[in-house]
Design a protein around this motif. Structure first.
Motif, PDB file in Angstrom:
ATOM      1  N   SER A 335      47.829 102.153  76.697  1.00  0.00           N
ATOM      2  CA  SER A 335      46.624 101.706  77.394  1.00  0.00           C
ATOM      3  C   SER A 335      45.889 102.897  77.989  1.00  0.00           C
ATOM      4  CB  SER A 335      46.986 100.732  78.529  1.00  0.00           C
ATOM      5  OG  SER A 335      47.701  99.621  78.058  1.00  0.00           O
ATOM      6  N   GLY A 336      44.586 102.769  78.096  1.00  0.00           N
ATOM      7  CA  GLY A 336      43.794 103.817  78.715  1.00  0.00           C
ATOM      8  C   GLY A 336      42.477 103.275  79.234  1.00  0.00           C
ATOM      9  N   ILE A 337      41.714 104.150  79.868  1.00  0.00           N
ATOM     10  CA  ILE A 337      40.453 103.755  80.485  1.00  0.00           C
ATOM     11  C   ILE A 337      39.286 104.440  79.768  1.00  0.00           C
ATOM     12  CG2 ILE A 337      39.126 103.653  82.625  1.00  0.00           C
ATOM     13  CD1 ILE A 337      41.761 102.028  82.585  1.00  0.00           C
ATOM     14  N   ARG A 338      38.320 103.628  79.357  1.00  0.00           N
ATOM     15  CA  ARG A 338      37.092 104.175  78.774  1.00  0.00           C
ATOM     16  C   ARG A 338      36.186 104.654  79.911  1.00  0.00           C
ATOM     17  NH1 ARG A 338      38.017  99.074  76.779  1.00  0.00           N
ATOM     18  NH2 ARG A 338      38.633  98.929  74.590  1.00  0.00           N
ATOM     19  N   PRO A 339      35.711 105.885  79.859  1.00  0.00           N
ATOM     20  CA  PRO A 339      34.872 106.408  80.952  1.00  0.00           C
ATOM     21  C   PRO A 339      33.405 106.005  80.793  1.00  0.00           C
ATOM     22  CG  PRO A 339      35.283 108.129  79.365  1.00  0.00           C
ATOM     23  CD  PRO A 339      36.035 106.922  78.860  1.00  0.00           C
ATOM     24  N   LEU A 340      33.146 104.701  80.823  1.00  0.00           N
ATOM     25  CA  LEU A 340      31.790 104.192  80.594  1.00  0.00           C
ATOM     26  C   LEU A 340      30.937 104.363  81.849  1.00  0.00           C
ATOM     27  CD1 LEU A 340      32.642 100.878  78.677  1.00  0.00           C
ATOM     28  CD2 LEU A 340      32.243 103.176  77.751  1.00  0.00           C
ATOM     29  N   PRO A 341      29.617 104.366  81.679  1.00  0.00           N
ATOM     30  CA  PRO A 341      28.752 104.489  82.862  1.00  0.00           C
ATOM     31  C   PRO A 341      28.881 103.279  83.774  1.00  0.00           C
ATOM     32  CG  PRO A 341      27.457 104.097  80.869  1.00  0.00           C
ATOM     33  CD  PRO A 341      28.850 104.366  80.423  1.00  0.00           C
ATOM     34  N   TYR A 342      28.762 103.515  85.059  1.00  0.00           N
ATOM     35  CA  TYR A 342      28.832 102.429  86.046  1.00  0.00           C
ATOM     36  C   TYR A 342      27.528 101.638  86.007  1.00  0.00           C
ATOM     37  CZ  TYR A 342      29.076  99.952  90.469  1.00  0.00           C
ATOM     38  OH  TYR A 342      29.075  98.966  91.425  1.00  0.00           O
ATOM     39  N   VAL A 343      27.652 100.326  85.769  1.00  0.00           N
ATOM     40  CA  VAL A 343      26.465  99.462  85.668  1.00  0.00           C
ATOM     41  C   VAL A 343      26.633  98.184  86.476  1.00  0.00           C
ATOM     42  CG1 VAL A 343      25.710 100.336  83.420  1.00  0.00           C
ATOM     43  CG2 VAL A 343      27.365  98.464  83.509  1.00  0.00           C
ATOM     44  N   GLY A 344      27.512  98.184  87.443  1.00  0.00           N
ATOM     45  CA  GLY A 344      27.701  96.997  88.275  1.00  0.00           C
ATOM     46  C   GLY A 344      28.466  95.910  87.552  1.00  0.00           C
ATOM     47  N   GLU A 345      27.914  94.704  87.541  1.00  0.00           N
ATOM     48  CA  GLU A 345      28.629  93.543  87.010  1.00  0.00           C
ATOM     49  C   GLU A 345      28.282  93.236  85.558  1.00  0.00           C
ATOM     50  OE1 GLU A 345      31.001  92.034  88.793  1.00  0.00           O
ATOM     51  OE2 GLU A 345      30.582  93.584  90.286  1.00  0.00           O
ATOM     52  N   LYS A 346      27.681  94.151  84.854  1.00  0.00           N
ATOM     53  CA  LYS A 346      27.289  93.922  83.468  1.00  0.00           C
ATOM     54  C   LYS A 346      28.513  93.639  82.596  1.00  0.00           C
ATOM     55  CE  LYS A 346      24.304  96.002  79.923  1.00  0.00           C
ATOM     56  NZ  LYS A 346      23.486  97.207  79.601  1.00  0.00           N
ATOM     57  N   LYS A 347      28.358  92.767  81.611  1.00  0.00           N
ATOM     58  CA  LYS A 347      29.439  92.434  80.684  1.00  0.00           C
ATOM     59  C   LYS A 347      29.960  93.707  80.011  1.00  0.00           C
ATOM     60  CE  LYS A 347      30.352  89.573  76.579  1.00  0.00           C
ATOM     61  NZ  LYS A 347      29.726  88.702  75.551  1.00  0.00           N
ATOM     62  N   THR A 348      31.291  93.872  79.983  1.00  0.00           N
ATOM     63  CA  THR A 348      31.865  95.131  79.504  1.00  0.00           C
ATOM     64  C   THR A 348      31.451  95.461  78.076  1.00  0.00           C
ATOM     65  OG1 THR A 348      33.902  93.972  78.859  1.00  0.00           O
ATOM     66  CG2 THR A 348      33.852  94.991  81.039  1.00  0.00           C
ATOM     67  N   ALA A 349      31.404  94.455  77.195  1.00  0.00           N
ATOM     68  CA  ALA A 349      31.078  94.708  75.790  1.00  0.00           C
ATOM     69  C   ALA A 349      29.661  95.228  75.622  1.00  0.00           C
ATOM     70  CB  ALA A 349      31.270  93.433  74.976  1.00  0.00           C
ATOM     71  N   ALA A 350      28.788  94.916  76.589  1.00  0.00           N
ATOM     72  CA  ALA A 350      27.376  95.304  76.480  1.00  0.00           C
ATOM     73  C   ALA A 350      27.093  96.676  77.069  1.00  0.00           C
ATOM     74  CB  ALA A 350      26.501  94.253  77.165  1.00  0.00           C
ATOM     75  N   ILE A 351      28.075  97.295  77.720  1.00  0.00           N
ATOM     76  CA  ILE A 351      27.854  98.625  78.300  1.00  0.00           C
ATOM     77  C   ILE A 351      27.751  99.646  77.170  1.00  0.00           C
ATOM     78  CG2 ILE A 351      28.766 100.394  79.835  1.00  0.00           C
ATOM     79  CD1 ILE A 351      30.333  98.189  81.270  1.00  0.00           C
ATOM     80  N   THR A 352      26.738 100.481  77.221  1.00  0.00           N
ATOM     81  CA  THR A 352      26.515 101.438  76.145  1.00  0.00           C
ATOM     82  C   THR A 352      27.709 102.374  75.963  1.00  0.00           C
ATOM     83  OG1 THR A 352      25.027 103.124  75.263  1.00  0.00           O
ATOM     84  CG2 THR A 352      25.367 103.114  77.663  1.00  0.00           C
TER      85      THR A 352
END
Length: 545
Positions: A335-352
């Motif tokens: 398991s690991g963490i994707r370092p995606l941009p912080y966008v609040g409560e946006k659906k995870t799949a939709a985060i760029t």
């Protein structure tokens, strides 16, 4: 613990052009590009090369078919172009992989939508060397793909992307290339704080975690490539900065090949929630993933939970009824963490999944942070970042050449010809020779040279395992490993065998210990540290009573 590669305090006293914080795929690629363009580069990594997010992916080099759904056409085109470059520049690590997307009646995305996506995918990869997509009938699916669930199946789209079986090695080779160009890399060097002159970062203070010493180093610019730890690193500025990372957790299962297992990768919609899932042939095993969950826990210890295991097992058993995967069949997980941009409560799949090169000016001068990014696009990210570095330093740089310069293991000639000759003439058994060329590429000849000096290092660490003793010594001497964990999980890759490396741990420690003169305490420390770390993988060997 004493370092195998001692830190040279005199060398550190010079002023660096760039300090790169983080030795994952993006940090190592930035270091390589910067060094190739004439900059003095220091890389500081708090653990080891590729010990974070870079090791926890689904191990694909791909355009990102699903990103078309979010109209990220530029990202898909960029990824497909980079995929083609990696096929040329790292042929020993990156291989074509057939993929099938089955058409099921219950899919949320209808077959016509997938076909349109495939056509667009082909158009965006107009300059590719791989084949275009094909539509398979149900019978062809069973013959060419595997024993998929026939209920509601009307066919599949077959297309090609690529696999990097050991993504860790991409980072290792970027670091090796950077060092060839004069860069300095230090692992187990945790940045504690930034050194500021007014509002400008002019260096960092870091701790040597192995020998418990602290050093201060100066630089014209610092690039924070901490992945999920970007915000943690920024705390060292000493004043509040806006949150940049909104990491999501991704987990995978590794299981033995099961009856009816796929011959190629299968990319399908999870029945529970419609999110994309993969079941992929991987190093003689099957890799299953992934989840995509918001994460607020400990970044230094990420582990799959029971709900994720159940989810991944159920979805795999749903599309491959013959798999019958249960807890007892799971070899290990990661398991690991994707370092995606912080966008609040946006659906995870939709985060760029696009990368963001964040210049902290004017809030803080001399500091850049990298947000997000895909494994596939690391080279282009690095090129863009070094372009910005040149502008900020107000210095003309050499042109970027990473789009055409091979990684060290690729060699200069035809890699397939080299591999065939090595297998035929090296004197190794075929499985070992194949393993060596797939891990080290043309650098496998250096393993052979080491064995000519020390013939006993030719032996396997365990019957049936392809890892040999010379790889342990090579990792320390040639690839800057400091611990057995570095060796097994990020150099020879023996830590990803069926036993998560536990069956070759003792022989690896004995070989290194005897060769380098480790005392009993060091050997015990190495064993205890590996066993403790590998528990997060939940390996089958440690689950058995």
């Amino acid at each position: 613990m004493m370092r195998h590669h001692p830190i040279d305090a005199n060398q550190l006293s010079q002023k660096w052009d760039v300090i790169v914080v983080g030795g994952g795929i993006n940090g190592s690629a930035i270091a390589r590009d910067a060094a190739l363009r004439g900059l003095k580069v220091l890389v500081l990594e708090k653990e080891d090369i590729s010990s974070g997010t870079s090791a926890w992916s689904t191990r694909l080099i791909h355009g990102g078919l699903r990103y078309l759904e979010y109209f990220e056409f530029y990202l898909v085109r960029e990824s497909l172009a980079e995929r083609e470059r990696l096929l040329r520049n790292a042929p020993h690590l990156v291989k074509p992989l057939g993929m099938a997307f089955p058409f099921y009646k219950q899919n949320r995305r209808p077959a016509w939508m997938i076909r349109m996506g495939m056509i667009l995918y082909d158009v965006l990869s107009y300059d590719k060397s791989l084949d275009h997509h094909h539509i398979l009938s149900p019978q062809q699916v069973f013959e060419q793909v595997g024993a998929l669930n026939p209920e509601g199946l009307s066919g599949a789209a077959m297309y090609y992307d690529c696999q990097v079986a050991y993504a860790e090695r991409l980072s290792v080779e970027n670091i090796l290339s950077a060092k060839e160009q004069g860069a300095t890399f230090l692992n187990y060097a945790r940045v504690k704080r930034f050194i500021l002159d007014g509002n400008r970062v002019c260096g960092v203070e870091f701790e040597d975690l192995l020998e418990q010493k602290t050093y201060s180093v100066s630089a014209d610019l610092v690039v924070n490539v901490g992945g999920p730890w970007v915000d943690e690193v920024l705390k060292g500025v000493g004043k509040p900065l806006k949150r940049l990372i909104g990491g999501t957790k991704g987990s995978h299962l590794v299981v033995p090949v099961f009856p009816g297992a796929p011959k190629i990768a299968v990319y399908f919609e999870a029945r529970a929630d419609g999110r994309p899932m993969f079941v992929i042939p991987w190093t003689g095993r099957i890799l299953i993933g992934t989840t995509d969950l918001p994460y607020q826990g400990d970044l230094d210890h990420v582990e799959i939970d029971d709900e994720e295991i159940t989810y991944l097992m159920n979805e795999t058993n749903g599309i491959f009824p013959s798999a019958q995967i249960n807890l007892d069949k799971i070899l290990y997980t990661y398991s690991g963490i994707r370092p995606l941009p912080y966008v609040g409560e946006k659906k995870t799949a939709a985060i760029t999944r696009r990368h963001i090169i964040h210049d902290h000016t004017p809030e803080v001068e001399g500091l850049i942070s990298i947000i997000g990014g895909k494994l596939t696009t690391f080279r282009n990210l690095a090129e863009q970042c070094v372009d910005l570095i040149g502008k900020k330093l107000n210095r003309p740089l050499k042109p970027c050449v990473t789009n055409k310069v091979h990684l060290p293991g690729a060699g200069e000639g035809n890699f397939v010809e080299f591999q065939n000759q090595f297998i035929a003439k090296s004197g190794f058994e075929r499985d070992i020779a194949s393993h060596l060329t797939e891990i080290y590429g043309a650098r496998a000849e250096k393993i052979l040279a080491l064995i000519q000096k020390e013939p006993k290092l030719k032996e396997r660490l365990h019957p049936g395992d392809t890892t040999i003793g010379a790889e342990v010594i090579f990792a320390f001497e040639e690839e800057q490993a400091e611990t057995i964990q570095d060796v097994l999980l990020r150099r020879c890759m023996g830590g990803y065998n069926d036993s998560a490396g536990l069956n070759i741990l003792d022989p690896a420690i004995q070989i290194a210990g005897d060769y380098f003169g480790w005392d009993k305490e060091r050997r015990e420390q190495e064993k205890e540290a590996y066993q403790k770390y590998i528990q997060r993988y939940r390996p089958k060997l440690l689950r058995q009573p």
